[in-house]
Design a protein around this motif. Structure first.
Motif, PDB file in Angstrom:
ATOM      1  N   TYR A   1       0.864  -1.169   0.000  1.00 36.76           N
ATOM      2  CA  TYR A   1       0.000   0.000   0.000  1.00 36.76           C
ATOM      3  C   TYR A   1       0.908   1.229   0.000  1.00 36.76           C
ATOM      4  CZ  TYR A   1      -3.278  -3.460   1.900  1.00 36.76           C
ATOM      5  OH  TYR A   1      -4.045  -4.581   2.105  1.00 36.76           O
ATOM      6  N   ARG A   2       0.333   2.363  -0.331  1.00 43.31           N
ATOM      7  CA  ARG A   2       1.096   3.601  -0.225  1.00 43.31           C
ATOM      8  C   ARG A   2       0.181   4.732   0.199  1.00 43.31           C
ATOM      9  NH1 ARG A   2       2.516   4.682  -6.666  1.00 43.31           N
ATOM     10  NH2 ARG A   2       0.391   5.300  -7.326  1.00 43.31           N
TER      11      ARG A   2
ATOM     12  N   PRO B   1       1.247  12.375   0.899  1.00 36.17           N
ATOM     13  CA  PRO B   1       0.805  13.459   1.794  1.00 36.17           C
ATOM     14  C   PRO B   1      -0.558  13.988   1.419  1.00 36.17           C
ATOM     15  CG  PRO B   1       3.093  13.769   1.185  1.00 36.17           C
ATOM     16  CD  PRO B   1       2.585  12.630   0.347  1.00 36.17           C
ATOM     17  N   GLY B   2      -1.438  14.053   2.409  1.00 32.60           N
ATOM     18  CA  GLY B   2      -2.774  14.585   2.182  1.00 32.60           C
ATOM     19  C   GLY B   2      -3.736  13.648   1.488  1.00 32.60           C
ATOM     20  N   LYS B   3      -3.303  12.413   1.261  1.00 33.59           N
ATOM     21  CA  LYS B   3      -4.159  11.448   0.569  1.00 33.59           C
ATOM     22  C   LYS B   3      -4.383  10.221   1.426  1.00 33.59           C
ATOM     23  CE  LYS B   3      -2.915  12.798  -4.139  1.00 33.59           C
ATOM     24  NZ  LYS B   3      -2.471  12.306  -5.478  1.00 33.59           N
ATOM     25  N   GLN B   4      -5.427   9.471   1.079  1.00 38.53           N
ATOM     26  CA  GLN B   4      -5.699   8.237   1.792  1.00 38.53           C
ATOM     27  C   GLN B   4      -4.759   7.127   1.323  1.00 38.53           C
ATOM     28  OE1 GLN B   4      -9.895   7.372   1.262  1.00 38.53           O
ATOM     29  NE2 GLN B   4     -10.422   8.532   3.092  1.00 38.53           N
TER      30      GLN B   4
ATOM     31  N   SER C   1      -3.731  -8.657   2.790  1.00 37.43           N
ATOM     32  CA  SER C   1      -4.722  -8.131   1.872  1.00 37.43           C
ATOM     33  C   SER C   1      -6.017  -8.921   2.017  1.00 37.43           C
ATOM     34  CB  SER C   1      -4.215  -8.250   0.432  1.00 37.43           C
ATOM     35  OG  SER C   1      -5.193  -7.827  -0.497  1.00 37.43           O
ATOM     36  N   PRO C   2      -7.126  -8.234   2.323  1.00 35.74           N
ATOM     37  CA  PRO C   2      -7.228  -6.796   2.560  1.00 35.74           C
ATOM     38  C   PRO C   2      -6.818  -6.422   3.982  1.00 35.74           C
ATOM     39  CG  PRO C   2      -9.383  -7.777   2.757  1.00 35.74           C
ATOM     40  CD  PRO C   2      -8.446  -8.887   2.373  1.00 35.74           C
ATOM     41  N   ALA C   3      -6.500  -5.168   4.184  1.00 36.86           N
ATOM     42  CA  ALA C   3      -6.158  -4.659   5.505  1.00 36.86           C
ATOM     43  C   ALA C   3      -6.903  -3.344   5.727  1.00 36.86           C
ATOM     44  CB  ALA C   3      -4.661  -4.426   5.634  1.00 36.86           C
ATOM     45  N   THR C   4      -7.171  -3.043   6.980  1.00 39.28           N
ATOM     46  CA  THR C   4      -7.876  -1.815   7.323  1.00 39.28           C
ATOM     47  C   THR C   4      -7.065  -1.042   8.357  1.00 39.28           C
ATOM     48  OG1 THR C   4      -9.095  -2.684   9.200  1.00 39.28           O
ATOM     49  CG2 THR C   4     -10.017  -3.092   7.012  1.00 39.28           C
ATOM     50  N   ASP C   5      -7.589   0.088   8.757  1.00 43.59           N
ATOM     51  CA  ASP C   5      -6.904   0.894   9.771  1.00 43.59           C
ATOM     52  C   ASP C   5      -6.837   0.174  11.121  1.00 43.59           C
ATOM     53  OD1 ASP C   5      -8.161   4.113   8.575  1.00 43.59           O
ATOM     54  OD2 ASP C   5      -6.442   2.884   7.971  1.00 43.59           O
TER      55      ASP C   5
ATOM     56  N   ASP D   1      -5.922  -2.872  11.482  1.00 42.35           N
ATOM     57  CA  ASP D   1      -4.758  -3.759  11.462  1.00 42.35           C
ATOM     58  C   ASP D   1      -3.534  -3.024  11.999  1.00 42.35           C
ATOM     59  OD1 ASP D   1      -6.423  -4.922   8.883  1.00 42.35           O
ATOM     60  OD2 ASP D   1      -5.256  -6.459   9.909  1.00 42.35           O
ATOM     61  N   SER D   2      -2.557  -3.794  12.428  1.00 45.11           N
ATOM     62  CA  SER D   2      -1.294  -3.208  12.868  1.00 45.11           C
ATOM     63  C   SER D   2      -0.448  -2.879  11.640  1.00 45.11           C
ATOM     64  CB  SER D   2      -0.540  -4.187  13.765  1.00 45.11           C
ATOM     65  OG  SER D   2       0.719  -3.662  14.138  1.00 45.11           O
ATOM     66  N   TRP D   3       0.061  -1.645  11.592  1.00 44.50           N
ATOM     67  CA  TRP D   3       0.861  -1.197  10.453  1.00 44.50           C
ATOM     68  C   TRP D   3       2.279  -0.868  10.911  1.00 44.50           C
ATOM     69  CZ3 TRP D   3      -0.992  -0.909   5.421  1.00 44.50           C
ATOM     70  CH2 TRP D   3      -2.365  -1.124   5.273  1.00 44.50           C
ATOM     71  N   GLY D   4       3.243  -1.175  10.042  1.00 41.50           N
ATOM     72  CA  GLY D   4       4.624  -0.822  10.324  1.00 41.50           C
ATOM     73  C   GLY D   4       4.887   0.652  10.045  1.00 41.50           C
TER      74      GLY D   4
END
Length: 117
Positions: free
Chosen positions: A37-38, A41-44, A99-103, A105-108
């Motif tokens: 994912y990416r 700045p200022g984007k989802q 995949s899929p992941a949501t907010d 989930d734990s993110w690095g």
């Protein structure tokens, strides 16, 4: 909790290449569908590419088709993203996750990719 560690980002000129790596701390990730994912700045956050845990089937966002390649090495518990012909609009923090992941989930911490001349 299993962890993911992204690496390989950096500053590159337009048209250049980078290879991102995502190392998983547990082998369970070899069974999961994984994705890059990416977030610019200022984007989802957006899905860039995914790879299935079984067949290795891949999918790509239209914006990166033909330029990016996702792959995985189960022995190393690592997922890669080869990025070629990079464009300024590819500038973002890149993350890997299931995949899929949501907010929820734990993110690095992700790895920063900056494409600029």
């Amino acid at each position: 909790q299993a962890q993911l560690a992204e690496s390989g980002g950096g500053l590159v000129q337009p048209g250049g290449s980078l290879r991102l790596s995502c190392a998983a701390s547990r082998s369970i990730f070899n069974l999961l569908n994984m994705a890059w994912y990416r977030q610019a700045p200022g984007k989802q956050r957006e899905l860039v590419a995914s790879i299935s845990g079984g067949s290795g089937r891949t999918n790509y966002a239209d914006s990166v088709k033909g330029r990016f390649t996702i792959s995985r090495d189960s022995a190393k518990r690592t997922v890669y993203l080869q990025m070629n012909n990079l464009k300024p609009e590819d500038t973002a923090v890149y993350y890997c996750n299931r995949s899929p992941a949501t907010d929820l989930d734990s993110w690095g911490q992700g790895t920063q990719v900056t494409v600029s001349s």
